[in-house]
Scaffold this active site. Structure first.
Site, short mmCIF file in Angstrom:
data_model
loop_
_atom_site.label_atom_id
_atom_site.label_comp_id
_atom_site.label_asym_id
_atom_site.label_seq_id
_atom_site.Cartn_x
_atom_site.Cartn_y
_atom_site.Cartn_z
N HIS A 155 -3.25 60.62 39.54
CA HIS A 155 -3.99 59.96 38.46
C HIS A 155 -4.90 58.86 39.00
O HIS A 155 -5.75 58.34 38.28
CB HIS A 155 -2.99 59.38 37.45
CG HIS A 155 -3.54 59.34 36.04
ND1 HIS A 155 -4.84 58.99 35.74
CD2 HIS A 155 -2.96 59.60 34.84
CE1 HIS A 155 -5.02 59.03 34.43
NE2 HIS A 155 -3.89 59.41 33.86
N ASP A 397 -5.90 81.62 33.43
CA ASP A 397 -5.72 83.00 33.90
C ASP A 397 -6.27 83.13 35.32
O ASP A 397 -7.45 82.88 35.57
CB ASP A 397 -6.48 83.94 32.95
CG ASP A 397 -6.34 85.40 33.32
OD1 ASP A 397 -5.67 85.71 34.32
OD2 ASP A 397 -6.93 86.24 32.60
#
Length: 451
Positions: A155, A397
């Site tokens: 982060h 995907d």
């Protein structure tokens, strides 16, 4: 859960030479959470139509995507005064291949459990910061043929929006498609390493997020609260429950009749009130709510498409438990709405200026994953609620089909909460929240009874 066998760990470097050198980070990169944030994806067994090798497909496309997102292949380096910079040295990211004797059906509802830990690449923060990869991925193959992919992203380098940008482009390249959005890497746009332009008139400073959140009445620190055992639950709000809450909030005198409260303002107000009730506070107990705001479209001009970095900042709504509980839901929602509306271009610039002038940034860094008790604590009597409602988090995907479940990895700090859209896209939302064990049953009761 069946044990995990770690087969192999690879270092993946960019497929082509990339720019190397010292890369200044913006102030927003260096405050708040600077550790890694995990996300998990679960896939059914790849179909016959997928001819490739899953591990090779992931490694090869990751290497190619790092050419475009090369800061991720670098390492952090501490500087004096609690600051750090990014060393773009192409040292690479970590990819782990693992296997489990278990089956995907062993997971009941996929809510984050301690067993999830083994599916996620672990980061050892005891190591020097310049040796820690900024991006780690772990593929676990299950006995049933199903897969999990966990990604753990620093982060200090990116926020959720940018992390998902990188991950979705990784999927596109794996499927043999071209990059959709080229990342915009120049952080000077948020004045990284640059002096700020002078302000025409000294603006009003009102950044509550830089103050220490309140303690429980009678306490002078949060050391005891930090030690208490916590538990994570995933609670669903159906579309009709959500609409009921919104109409309740919008019917109040605090609502703007023209546009009403958003989903986020409504649900967050509801969670805040329920947490105050469950924690059994006295009416005069001060409580703060940390809200994470994406500033990309709030800046003037807006940040370029594909801005790759941290463009979120935390703002705070504050009240007392008594006020929140005795007033209707619209009161809590209005405090949240006000805090969000305050975030303008000027507000962001004043925040940057304030941080630039700080002698040391350590006190603004949330280092609890490093075992530190310094930094802001949004546990009892406070809450931190991050929205993933607008993040493009579903449909990753790599060529063998989309995931059937995705969600946060572990988050086991009191008060740590996320709101995400339900994967079925039926308008319902999921609250993933971590509270002290002692408060959770009461919280769940209020969460549903108060609708």
């Amino acid at each position: 859960m069946a044990p995990i066998i770690f087969r192999k760990s690879y270092t993946i470097v960019p497929a082509e030479p990339t720019w190397t050198g010292r890369f200044p980070l913006a102030e927003w990169d260096q405050v708040g959470t600077i550790t890694h944030i995990p996300t998990l994806y679960f896939y059914n067994k790849p179909s016959e139509s997928f001819q490739g090798n899953v591990v090779e497909t992931l490694k090869e496309s990751l290497s190619r995507v790092l050419v475009h997102f090369y800061p991720m292949a670098g390492r952090l380096r501490w500087l004096p005064r609690g600051r750090f910079e990014l060393n773009c040295n192409a040292e690479g990211v970590e990819f782990i291949e693992a296997e489990s004797e278990g089956k995907l059906s062993d997971f009941k509802d996929f809510s984050p459990t301690p067993e999830f830990e083994n599916l996620m690449p672990q980061v050892n923060y005891k190591n020097p910061i310049e040796t820690i990869p900024l991006f780690l991925a772990q593929l676990t193959k299950f006995k049933c043929g199903g897969l999990s992919l966990s990604v753990n992203v620093s982060h200090a380098i990116v926020d959720g929006q940018s992390a998902l940008h990188l991950i979705s482009e990784w999927g596109r390249l794996a499927r043999g498609e071209p990059l959709e959005t080229v990342p915009f890497l120049d952080r000077k746009i948020l004045w990284a390493g640059e002096p700020l332009p002078p302000f025409a008139s000294p603006p009003k400073f009102d950044h509550k997020e830089f103050d220490q959140p309140p303690f429980l009445i009678g306490e002078t620190d949060n050391v005891e609260e930090r030690k208490k055992k916590t538990i994570v639950v995933m609670l669903k709000l159906s579309k009709s429950q959500l609409e009921k809450l919104r109409s309740k909030a919008n019917a109040s005198k605090y609502a703007d009749p023209a546009k009403g409260f958003t989903r986020y303002e409504t649900v967050t107000g509801h969670v805040w009130r329920c947490a105050c009730k469950a924690r059994g506070h006295s009416p005069e107990q001060p409580t703060a709510l940390g809200i994470c705001i994406d500033t990309r479209s709030r800046m003037q001009p807006p940040l370029p498409r594909g801005y790759f970095g941290n463009a979120t900042l935390d703002v705070v709504a504050a009240s007392t438990s008594g006020e929140l509980i005795s007033n209707e839901l619209g009161f809590a929602a209005s405090l949240i709405s006000k805090a969000i509306k305050n975030v303008t271009n000027e507000y962001v610039m004043i925040g940057i200026e304030y941080l630039k002038n700080q002698e040391d940034l350590k006190k603004f860094q949330d280092l609890h994953a490093l075992g530190s008790t310094e930094g802001p604590f949004y546990g009892n009597p406070n809450l931190g609620l991050v929205s993933w409602l607008t993040l493009p988090m579903y449909g990753l995907d790599f060529g063998w089909g989309k995931e059937f479940y995705t969600g946060p990895g572990t988050h086991d700090f009191d008060g740590d909460s996320l709101i995400l859209p339900d994967q079925n896209e039926d308008g319902s939302v999921i609250l993933a929240t971590c509270l002290q064990v002692a408060h959770m049953e009461a919280f769940k009761k209020h969460f549903y009874d108060d609708i």
